[in-house]
Design a protein around this motif. Structure first.
Motif, PDB file in Angstrom:
ATOM      1  N   LEU A 188       0.861  -1.181   0.000  1.00 35.68           N
ATOM      2  CA  LEU A 188       0.000   0.000   0.000  1.00 35.68           C
ATOM      3  C   LEU A 188       0.900   1.233   0.000  1.00 35.68           C
ATOM      4  CD1 LEU A 188      -2.795   1.441   0.392  1.00 35.68           C
ATOM      5  CD2 LEU A 188      -2.380   1.234   2.862  1.00 35.68           C
ATOM      6  N   PRO A 189       1.152   1.867  -1.164  1.00 31.28           N
ATOM      7  CA  PRO A 189       1.991   3.072  -1.194  1.00 31.28           C
ATOM      8  C   PRO A 189       1.287   4.223  -0.475  1.00 31.28           C
ATOM      9  CG  PRO A 189       1.788   2.077  -3.382  1.00 31.28           C
ATOM     10  CD  PRO A 189       0.746   1.445  -2.511  1.00 31.28           C
ATOM     11  N   VAL A 190       1.983   4.863   0.451  1.00 26.39           N
ATOM     12  CA  VAL A 190       1.358   5.933   1.235  1.00 26.39           C
ATOM     13  C   VAL A 190       2.136   7.238   1.185  1.00 26.39           C
ATOM     14  CG1 VAL A 190       0.199   4.356   2.825  1.00 26.39           C
ATOM     15  CG2 VAL A 190       2.529   5.120   3.340  1.00 26.39           C
ATOM     16  N   LEU A 191       3.397   7.195   0.793  1.00 24.26           N
ATOM     17  CA  LEU A 191       4.220   8.404   0.819  1.00 24.26           C
ATOM     18  C   LEU A 191       5.092   8.456  -0.425  1.00 24.26           C
ATOM     19  CD1 LEU A 191       5.533  10.909   2.148  1.00 24.26           C
ATOM     20  CD2 LEU A 191       7.046   9.324   3.398  1.00 24.26           C
ATOM     21  N   ASP A 192       4.934   9.528  -1.210  1.00 17.60           N
ATOM     22  CA  ASP A 192       5.776   9.768  -2.387  1.00 17.60           C
ATOM     23  C   ASP A 192       6.515  11.081  -2.202  1.00 17.60           C
ATOM     24  OD1 ASP A 192       4.871   7.488  -4.000  1.00 17.60           O
ATOM     25  OD2 ASP A 192       2.953   8.556  -4.094  1.00 17.60           O
ATOM     26  N   PHE A 193       7.791  11.108  -2.587  1.00 14.10           N
ATOM     27  CA  PHE A 193       8.573  12.335  -2.458  1.00 14.10           C
ATOM     28  C   PHE A 193       9.783  12.266  -3.369  1.00 14.10           C
ATOM     29  CE2 PHE A 193       9.945   9.300   0.707  1.00 14.10           C
ATOM     30  CZ  PHE A 193      11.332   9.368   0.683  1.00 14.10           C
ATOM     31  N   GLU A 194      10.421  13.413  -3.548  1.00 13.95           N
ATOM     32  CA  GLU A 194      11.647  13.483  -4.337  1.00 13.95           C
ATOM     33  C   GLU A 194      12.839  13.279  -3.414  1.00 13.95           C
ATOM     34  OE1 GLU A 194      12.832  16.187  -8.028  1.00 13.95           O
ATOM     35  OE2 GLU A 194      13.084  17.276  -6.134  1.00 13.95           O
ATOM     36  N   ALA A 195      13.749  12.409  -3.827  1.00 13.59           N
ATOM     37  CA  ALA A 195      14.923  12.096  -3.004  1.00 13.59           C
ATOM     38  C   ALA A 195      16.179  12.356  -3.814  1.00 13.59           C
ATOM     39  CB  ALA A 195      14.876  10.650  -2.532  1.00 13.59           C
ATOM     40  N   ILE A 196      16.835  13.464  -3.480  1.00 16.61           N
ATOM     41  CA  ILE A 196      18.084  13.815  -4.156  1.00 16.61           C
ATOM     42  C   ILE A 196      19.280  13.511  -3.264  1.00 16.61           C
ATOM     43  CG2 ILE A 196      19.403  15.705  -5.189  1.00 16.61           C
ATOM     44  CD1 ILE A 196      16.729  17.021  -5.882  1.00 16.61           C
ATOM     45  N   ALA A 197      19.099  13.705  -1.962  1.00 13.75           N
ATOM     46  CA  ALA A 197      20.160  13.458  -0.990  1.00 13.75           C
ATOM     47  C   ALA A 197      19.596  12.591   0.133  1.00 13.75           C
ATOM     48  CB  ALA A 197      20.684  14.778  -0.432  1.00 13.75           C
ATOM     49  N   PRO A 198      20.447  11.888   0.895  1.00 13.40           N
ATOM     50  CA  PRO A 198      19.963  11.024   1.979  1.00 13.40           C
ATOM     51  C   PRO A 198      19.075  11.740   2.993  1.00 13.40           C
ATOM     52  CG  PRO A 198      22.260  10.550   1.517  1.00 13.40           C
ATOM     53  CD  PRO A 198      21.913  11.751   0.693  1.00 13.40           C
ATOM     54  N   GLU A 199      19.414  13.003   3.271  1.00 12.78           N
ATOM     55  CA  GLU A 199      18.619  13.710   4.276  1.00 12.78           C
ATOM     56  C   GLU A 199      17.180  13.942   3.821  1.00 12.78           C
ATOM     57  OE1 GLU A 199      21.557  16.668   2.321  1.00 12.78           O
ATOM     58  OE2 GLU A 199      21.602  14.633   3.188  1.00 12.78           O
ATOM     59  N   ASP A 200      16.937  13.894   2.479  1.00 19.61           N
ATOM     60  CA  ASP A 200      15.568  14.037   1.978  1.00 19.61           C
ATOM     61  C   ASP A 200      14.692  12.873   2.443  1.00 19.61           C
ATOM     62  OD1 ASP A 200      16.355  16.322   0.622  1.00 19.61           O
ATOM     63  OD2 ASP A 200      16.755  15.248  -1.247  1.00 19.61           O
ATOM     64  N   ILE A 201      15.289  11.712   2.565  1.00 19.62           N
ATOM     65  CA  ILE A 201      14.533  10.527   2.976  1.00 19.62           C
ATOM     66  C   ILE A 201      14.061  10.688   4.414  1.00 19.62           C
ATOM     67  CG2 ILE A 201      14.643   8.031   3.335  1.00 19.62           C
ATOM     68  CD1 ILE A 201      16.821   7.931   1.166  1.00 19.62           C
ATOM     69  N   LYS A 202      14.983  10.966   5.307  1.00 22.87           N
ATOM     70  CA  LYS A 202      14.628  11.069   6.724  1.00 22.87           C
ATOM     71  C   LYS A 202      13.629  12.205   6.961  1.00 22.87           C
ATOM     72  CE  LYS A 202      16.689  11.214  11.352  1.00 22.87           C
ATOM     73  NZ  LYS A 202      15.895  12.333  11.870  1.00 22.87           N
ATOM     74  N   LYS A 203      13.841  13.331   6.278  1.00 22.49           N
ATOM     75  CA  LYS A 203      12.958  14.489   6.472  1.00 22.49           C
ATOM     76  C   LYS A 203      11.527  14.162   6.043  1.00 22.49           C
ATOM     77  CE  LYS A 203      12.619  19.415   5.277  1.00 22.49           C
ATOM     78  NZ  LYS A 203      11.272  19.399   4.686  1.00 22.49           N
ATOM     79  N   ALA A 204      11.366  13.547   4.839  1.00 26.85           N
ATOM     80  CA  ALA A 204      10.025  13.236   4.342  1.00 26.85           C
ATOM     81  C   ALA A 204       9.329  12.229   5.250  1.00 26.85           C
ATOM     82  CB  ALA A 204      10.116  12.696   2.914  1.00 26.85           C
ATOM     83  N   VAL A 205      10.060  11.227   5.710  1.00 29.45           N
ATOM     84  CA  VAL A 205       9.468  10.202   6.561  1.00 29.45           C
ATOM     85  C   VAL A 205       9.083  10.776   7.916  1.00 29.45           C
ATOM     86  CG1 VAL A 205       9.952   8.054   7.782  1.00 29.45           C
ATOM     87  CG2 VAL A 205      10.641   8.305   5.390  1.00 29.45           C
ATOM     88  N   GLU A 206       9.930  11.604   8.487  1.00 27.00           N
ATOM     89  CA  GLU A 206       9.660  12.159   9.815  1.00 27.00           C
ATOM     90  C   GLU A 206       8.446  13.081   9.798  1.00 27.00           C
ATOM     91  OE1 GLU A 206      12.028  14.593  13.365  1.00 27.00           O
ATOM     92  OE2 GLU A 206      13.093  13.918  11.561  1.00 27.00           O
ATOM     93  N   GLU A 207       8.190  13.731   8.666  1.00 22.85           N
ATOM     94  CA  GLU A 207       7.073  14.678   8.575  1.00 22.85           C
ATOM     95  C   GLU A 207       5.748  13.999   8.231  1.00 22.85           C
ATOM     96  OE1 GLU A 207       8.352  17.504   5.698  1.00 22.85           O
ATOM     97  OE2 GLU A 207       9.688  18.581   7.086  1.00 22.85           O
ATOM     98  N   PHE A 208       5.792  12.709   7.884  1.00 19.21           N
ATOM     99  CA  PHE A 208       4.571  12.031   7.457  1.00 19.21           C
ATOM    100  C   PHE A 208       3.806  11.494   8.666  1.00 19.21           C
ATOM    101  CE2 PHE A 208       2.223   8.304   5.795  1.00 19.21           C
ATOM    102  CZ  PHE A 208       1.470   8.939   4.819  1.00 19.21           C
ATOM    103  N   ALA A 209       2.468  11.521   8.570  1.00 19.69           N
ATOM    104  CA  ALA A 209       1.606  11.113   9.690  1.00 19.69           C
ATOM    105  C   ALA A 209       1.411   9.601   9.718  1.00 19.69           C
ATOM    106  CB  ALA A 209       0.257  11.825   9.598  1.00 19.69           C
ATOM    107  N   TRP A 210       2.402   8.879  10.189  1.00 20.07           N
ATOM    108  CA  TRP A 210       2.312   7.425  10.278  1.00 20.07           C
ATOM    109  C   TRP A 210       1.275   6.974  11.295  1.00 20.07           C
ATOM    110  CZ3 TRP A 210       4.514   5.141   6.395  1.00 20.07           C
ATOM    111  CH2 TRP A 210       5.602   5.750   5.769  1.00 20.07           C
ATOM    112  N   GLU A 211       0.995   7.843  12.256  1.00 23.61           N
ATOM    113  CA  GLU A 211       0.022   7.492  13.285  1.00 23.61           C
ATOM    114  C   GLU A 211      -1.388   7.311  12.720  1.00 23.61           C
ATOM    115  OE1 GLU A 211       0.707  11.971  13.197  1.00 23.61           O
ATOM    116  OE2 GLU A 211       1.921  10.118  13.183  1.00 23.61           O
TER     117      GLU A 211
END
Length: 746
Positions: free
Chosen positions: A61-84
């Motif tokens: 079930l895809p829930v989060l799409d984002f652009e990833a140019i650098a490693p920090e983009d991954i952590k930032k997008a995931v941390e800001e997403f409402a997993w709860e």
């Protein structure tokens, strides 16, 4: 009911089968992509696919799409997403990752970044952090990055869907459950009409029983995951338990109806055979642990230990489907007898299963072609990481044998006398071509008979590509024959070449009256360096070691583990010459291989022998040969060293030297590649520097285009003795080796 974007993964080449399953269970707008199907679907569709899909690996079930140019983009997008919104932040998690056409970071590091992003969000919102559980997490997530686009999905399946849960243990190289189901679906096992539903199923090499179990579940309309207790969607906040119970109850009803339908058929219905007792026990245990256990209890399975080629065909009332996953190269290693095995497989199926549908899964399409059967359809599938060919055949009631030439009726007739069947074919059972080869073997044997009697030799070459159609060499090592196939030109059709090879093996077996296991096939390609000495995987082949006798001496040979057996039969006259010259001499054997020349020197009365080779294996073998002949005194030494380096650094002289180098060598002990034509001047001069003033150097090599450099004649007396070193059994190939006697000029 709301729709979700979903992605079902599967082995490559099964996407179209998975697409049909997606449509069956309510998926909309399916789009086939590499390794899966994208579609829109409700929770009901998602639950149904997890329960019913026979081909899928996972449902995401895809829930989060984002652009990833650098490693920090991954952590930032995931941390800001409402997993709860999807699962409790106190849940245990596991993260996997795949990366395609991106160098952003490694998959392991990207998965770590996703985990860190979720952990940081949970800590900020709840003051606690979720645990990481890679085996049984509450929420399993997957990150996929392609180019600059990243997507994080929640895995609704939990454990991979191909793990049905019934495989308590597996036989060697077992086929995956969803691959087995795909084999059956490609074979049409799931599309029979009601009248055909009682067609029997046979797996003659059943291994752990996966094909049998999947066939039974399809026949009885059982959901593959009907007995599974947990799926990934069960721990999500939007899990609808009543809906799931409804879907599961419907599946149980279909299972009960399917079982009743099968029970209208005669017993047994599912036949499994295997030559290994362990595999049979494994298959039975797996069947009992599967959803098809009720059919086992009712007697619908017939599983037993049997050799497919020797066992009488199961008592089956009418034709059905035979599906088999036999041994093949990438699974268990390139067995030298594999072509013969597949030829026998095709012949036995053709003769014993008229009216049957046949599906054969193999890792090499040429092996399928080697059966001699004409495929109606060929599919490509992956079994694990192995790209496989799945060939489907229909054996017609009166199928003509297309492998036998016109006018060859007599060759296909069985002997009129109903004599006891031997372990080898009779002359009458051979094809016309194989009969011609049989007669050539008989002629050669007659020509060699007197010579063999006079010399007392038991190991010899009987045939060496005398007939261009049968480009093999046949060496006799009682009670075995070794057939060495010369690699056919690329212009020769591989199926035709495989057919000729089967004929050659049959002719050898028939003429020498040897069972198949005693006719050992080796494929001799043009060799470079010491590749002819390369050890084959002992686990695949096993060892077949024998002690042979030659001119009163004993030698250890190994018929299976190496391309060569441990003794070069064509060098027999050279060994005899060394024996005649060795009395009271010091003897040096360079590139000594298994030390056969050293044994001859010791038998001739050599004062001392020194054997040099870069291989520890062959030096140990040489020592064993010495001990076999009770020459184990301290006067015989064995040196592990590159011969060129040893010659450059050693001291001392020898009265008799045997120099038999490879044509090429790229040994790890050398800094460069050895080439006999290029390097022979330096090699011979170095060797001659270790030769006593009145000593003799015997130089030999098997490079057919070799030319001795004339500059060596300036200080060395060089005389070619090739014609005197070829025994009658190698006269048909007089360039099998070339040899020279070399001495210092006076």
């Amino acid at each position: 009911m709301s729709e979700h974007r979903l992605f079902a993964t599967c082995p490559v080449y099964l996407e179209e089968l998975l697409k049909e399953e997606v449509l069956t269970f309510g998926g909309k707008e399916p789009k086939v992509v590499h390794g899966g199907v994208e579609f829109q679907g409700s929770l009901e569709s998602a639950y149904s696919i997890c329960l019913w899909s026979r081909t899928a690996n996972r449902l995401l079930l895809p829930v989060l799409d984002f652009e990833a140019i650098a490693p920090e983009d991954i952590k930032k997008a995931v941390e800001e997403f409402a997993w709860e919104d999807f699962f409790n932040l106190t849940s245990s998690i596991a993260v996997t990752s795949t990366i395609s056409k991106s160098k952003i970071c490694t998959p392991d590091y990207s998965a770590l970044l996703v985990k860190d992003g979720i952990v940081d969000r949970a800590r900020n919102l709840t003051g606690t952090r979720p645990a990481v559980d890679t085996k049984n997490p509450d929420a399993r997530l997957h990150l996929h990055i392609r180019l600059k686009q990243a997507s994080v999905s929640i895995d609704l399946s939990g454990e991979p869907l191909h793990r049905r849960g019934y495989r308590l243990s597996a036989a060697k190289a077992a086929v995956r459950e969803n691959t087995a189901a795909a084999v059956l679906m490609r074979a049409g096992w799931n599309t029979f009409t009601a009248e055909e539903s009682c067609r029997p199923f046979l797996d003659p090499m059943c291994g752990s029983g996966t094909l049998l179990i999947e066939a039974a579940m399809i026949a009885a309309d059982m959901a593959p995951a009907i007995d599974r207790k947990y799926f990934g969607f069960m721990k999500l906040k939007n899990f609808q338990a009543p809906l799931w119970e409804k879907i599961k109850a419907a599946a149980q009803k279909r299972r009960a109806e399917g079982l009743e339908f099968v029970r209208k058929c005669s017993t047994p219905l599912f036949y499994g055979r295997d030559s290994e007792g362990f595999a049979v026990r494994t298959a039975i245990n797996n069947i009992k642990a599967s959803p098809a256990a009720d059919l086992w209890n009712d007697g619908y399975f017939d599983i037993s230990k049997a050799d497919f080629f020797k066992d009488d065909k199961p008592v089956i009332l009418h034709p059905g489907l035979l599906a088999v996953n036999p041994p093949y190269g990438e699974r268990l290693g390139k067995d030298q007898n594999m072509l013969m095995f597949y030829g026998r497989l095709g012949e036995h199926i053709k003769n014993s299963f008229p009216g049957w549908n046949i599906s054969i899964l193999t890792g090499d399409r040429q092996l399928s072609e080697a059966t001699g059967l004409k495929a109606d359809k060929i599919n490509t599938v992956y079994n694990g990481g192995i790209r496989c060919s799945l060939s489907h055949f229909r054996i017609y009631e009166k199928q003509e044998d297309t492998q036998i030439a016109d006018g060859a009726e007599s060759a296909s007739k069985k002997p009129e006398n109903n004599t006891k069947k031997t372990a080898w074919p009779s002359f009458e059972e051979l094809s016309p071509g194989a009969q011609m080869l049989y007669n050539r073997l008989k002629k050669n044997s007659k020509n060699l008979k007197k010579w063999l009697k006079n010399t007392g030799l038991e190991c010899y070459r009987l045939y060496d590509a005398d007939m261009p159609e049968y480009s093999v060499a046949v060496d006799i090592y009682p009670p075995n024959a070794v057939v060495q196939e010369y690699a056919p030109p690329k212009t020769i059709d591989p199926v035709a070449a495989a057919g000729r090879l089967r004929e050659a093996l049959s002719a050898v077996s028939a003429y020498l009256e040897l069972p198949e296991k005693s006719v050992i096939l080796k494929q001799r390609k043009r060799q470079k360096g010491s590749s002819q000495y390369t050890k084959k995987d002992e686990n695949r082949y096993g060892s077949q070691k024998l002690i042979i006798k030659e001119h009163g001496l004993k030698f250890l040979i190994d018929l299976n583990n190496y391309l060569d057996t441990g003794i070069f039969l064509d060098s027999r006259p050279l060994r005899m010459r060394i024996r005649e010259l060795a009395d009271g001499k010091t003897f040096l054997n360079l590139f000594c291989y298994t030390g056969t020349a050293s044994v001859y020197a010791a038998a001739g009365g050599a004062y001392a022998t020194t054997s040099v080779d870069t291989s520890r294996t062959y030096l140990d073998w040489a020592e064993e040969n010495m001990k076999l002949n009770k020459f184990d005194s301290g006067n015989h030494s064995f040196v592990r060293e590159d011969c060129m380096k040893w010659l450059e650094s050693s001291i001392g002289e020898y009265d008799l030297i045997f120099l038999d180098p490879p044509t090429f060598s790229n040994s790890k002990d050398r800094d460069d590649i050895f080439d006999i034509q290029r390097d022979h001047v330096n090699l011979i001069r170095l060797t001659a520097s270790r030769l006593s003033s009145d000593g003799t150097l015997i130089f030999c090599n098997n490079y057919r285009k070799f030319q001795m450099d004339e500059e060596l004649s300036s200080d060395l007396d060089i005389k070619e003795i090739s014609e005197q070193t070829i025994d009658p059994d190698f006269k048909r190939n007089y360039r099998i080796h070339r040899s020279w006697k070399i001495k210092h000029r006076k």
